[in-house]
Design an enzyme around this catalytic site. Structure first.
Site, PDB file in Angstrom:
ATOM      1  N   ASP A   1       0.814  -1.211   0.000  1.00 31.42           N
ATOM      2  CA  ASP A   1       0.000   0.000   0.000  1.00 31.42           C
ATOM      3  C   ASP A   1       0.852   1.268   0.000  1.00 31.42           C
ATOM      4  O   ASP A   1       0.488   2.275  -0.604  1.00 31.42           O
ATOM      5  CB  ASP A   1      -0.934  -0.001   1.209  1.00 31.42           C
ATOM      6  N   GLY A   2       2.008   1.230   0.685  1.00 33.62           N
ATOM      7  CA  GLY A   2       2.888   2.400   0.700  1.00 33.62           C
ATOM      8  C   GLY A   2       3.397   2.741  -0.683  1.00 33.62           C
ATOM      9  O   GLY A   2       3.473   3.915  -1.065  1.00 33.62           O
TER      10      GLY A   2
ATOM     11  N   ASN B   1      -5.187   9.070   1.419  1.00 32.82           N
ATOM     12  CA  ASN B   1      -5.727   8.503   2.659  1.00 32.82           C
ATOM     13  C   ASN B   1      -6.080   9.560   3.691  1.00 32.82           C
ATOM     14  O   ASN B   1      -7.225   9.650   4.125  1.00 32.82           O
ATOM     15  CB  ASN B   1      -4.720   7.530   3.282  1.00 32.82           C
ATOM     16  N   ASP B   2      -5.073  10.328   4.113  1.00 35.67           N
ATOM     17  CA  ASP B   2      -5.302  11.210   5.260  1.00 35.67           C
ATOM     18  C   ASP B   2      -4.283  12.329   5.360  1.00 35.67           C
ATOM     19  O   ASP B   2      -3.181  12.252   4.821  1.00 35.67           O
ATOM     20  CB  ASP B   2      -5.302  10.409   6.575  1.00 35.67           C
TER      21      ASP B   2
ATOM     22  N   ARG C   1       4.951  18.722  24.442  1.00 29.80           N
ATOM     23  CA  ARG C   1       3.982  18.089  25.342  1.00 29.80           C
ATOM     24  C   ARG C   1       2.590  18.199  24.733  1.00 29.80           C
ATOM     25  O   ARG C   1       2.368  18.945  23.775  1.00 29.80           O
ATOM     26  CB  ARG C   1       4.015  18.777  26.701  1.00 29.80           C
TER      27      ARG C   1
ATOM     28  N   ASP D   1      -2.780  14.488  21.000  1.00 28.22           N
ATOM     29  CA  ASP D   1      -1.504  14.391  20.285  1.00 28.22           C
ATOM     30  C   ASP D   1      -1.610  14.910  18.855  1.00 28.22           C
ATOM     31  O   ASP D   1      -0.602  15.011  18.157  1.00 28.22           O
ATOM     32  CB  ASP D   1      -1.025  12.938  20.256  1.00 28.22           C
TER      33      ASP D   1
ATOM     34  N   ALA E   1      -7.483   3.046   7.375  1.00 32.30           N
ATOM     35  CA  ALA E   1      -6.057   3.126   7.680  1.00 32.30           C
ATOM     36  C   ALA E   1      -5.866   3.758   9.067  1.00 32.30           C
ATOM     37  O   ALA E   1      -6.430   3.286  10.051  1.00 32.30           O
ATOM     38  CB  ALA E   1      -5.341   3.916   6.580  1.00 32.30           C
ATOM     39  N   TYR E   2      -5.098   4.843   9.151  1.00 33.55           N
ATOM     40  CA  TYR E   2      -4.783   5.458  10.443  1.00 33.55           C
ATOM     41  C   TYR E   2      -6.037   5.939  11.159  1.00 33.55           C
ATOM     42  O   TYR E   2      -6.150   5.857  12.386  1.00 33.55           O
ATOM     43  CB  TYR E   2      -3.800   6.611  10.209  1.00 33.55           C
TER      44      TYR E   2
ATOM     45  N   SER F   1      -7.462   3.269  13.237  1.00 31.69           N
ATOM     46  CA  SER F   1      -6.688   3.061  14.460  1.00 31.69           C
ATOM     47  C   SER F   1      -6.955   4.145  15.496  1.00 31.69           C
ATOM     48  O   SER F   1      -6.796   3.913  16.698  1.00 31.69           O
ATOM     49  CB  SER F   1      -5.189   3.034  14.129  1.00 31.69           C
TER      50      SER F   1
END
Length: 280
Positions: free
Chosen positions: A62-63, A133-134, A144, A163, A175-176, A179
């Site tokens: 996929d990459g 994708n994103d 932080r 984050d 994909a991401y 997750s």
């Protein structure tokens, strides 16, 4: 078909071997081949340039396909993925005898085109970073957790202590974005997904918004350093006060398809959708 471009996962012997076989097949069919610089061993077999290609064929996972998309979209030609990687969720063909027979039919012009929407990101109004994708804005390694501002069509949605934030297409929803806790968006749905990455709150939920939306992400004054990434690739450093704008890309990605692309069948085969943890 008169010419194709081939992009290869250059560090994988299986991909190089498969690419060599496809080049031989193209030569036998009288099709000129342009080879990208990913695989130096294949460059001597280049007989045409990328701008003459009528299709981009990627060989890898996929990459490799996501990198190949950035060649295919400016040329306005379809992309076909041949999987020699681990998952191959976005690829169309496996390196089996049946798969290579399907590839030969594609080279004869027997394929359909499926269009998938993509994203375009800019920083402070500059640049046009493409993503299938994103688009991800995330804090840097030395920063932080701090709030990221999220606005939709000029309206402030929230300041989210997290984050970072991911904006995904339906293609990227498996994909991401998945997750990060986002839902699967069927490819035919005209929508985008937004999710916070590791939010420090009980109430930050993923959002589904129209593809006509202008999505803006701001880096709070507490953020020392952040990154802008598209399709998992770093594209820009971000600092406090920077504004990232994400919109639908003006051009879609064209996928060459060799048959019915059953999305939920592929989810089951590749991502174990609906498969019990224990069988038996």
């Amino acid at each position: 078909m008169k010419a194709i471009a081939i992009s290869v996962a250059g560090g994988r012997p299986t991909a190089i071997e498969c690419a060599d076989a496809i080049i031989r097949l193209a030569n036998e069919m009288g099709i000129a081949v342009a080879v990208t610089d990913d695989a130096p061993a294949l460059v001597p077999k280049r007989v045409t340039t990328l701008d003459h290609a009528e299709m981009v064929i990627t060989i890898g996972g996929d990459g490799t396909l996501l990198r190949g998309v950035r060649l295919a979209v400016p040329l306005d030609v379809p992309i076909l993925g041949v999987n020699t990687g681990r998952l191959g969720f976005l690829t169309e063909i496996e390196t089996t005898p049946d798969g290579m027979a399907r590839l030969e039919r594609v080279l004869c012009g027997e394929y359909a085109v499926e269009e998938r929407l993509a994203l375009q990101a800019s920083v402070n109004g500059e640049g046009a970073h493409f993503a299938l994708n994103d688009v991800v804005v995330r804090r840097g390694a030395q920063s932080r957790m701090a709030p990221f501002g999220l606005s939709l069509d000029g309206e402030l949605v929230a300041h989210i202590a997290s984050d970072g934030i991911v904006v995904a297409t339906p293609t990227g929803s498996t994909a991401y974005f998945l997750s990060a806790g986002g839902p699967v968006i069927a490819p035919t749905v005209d929508a985008l997904g937004i999710a916070a990455l590791l939010p420090h709150t009980l109430f930050a939920r993923p959002m589904i918004v129209p593809t006509s939306s202008t999505i803006q992400i701001t880096c709070d004054s507490e953020i020392v350093h952040a990154n802008l990434e598209t399709d998992g690739t770093f594209v820009s450093d971000l600092s406090s006060g920077d504004l990232v704008t994400v919109v639908r890309a003006p051009r879609p990605v064209k996928f060459a398809r060799t048959g019915d692309h059953a999305f939920f069948v592929r989810l089951e085969e590749k991502l174990q959708w609906g498969v019990p943890i224990k069988r038996g």
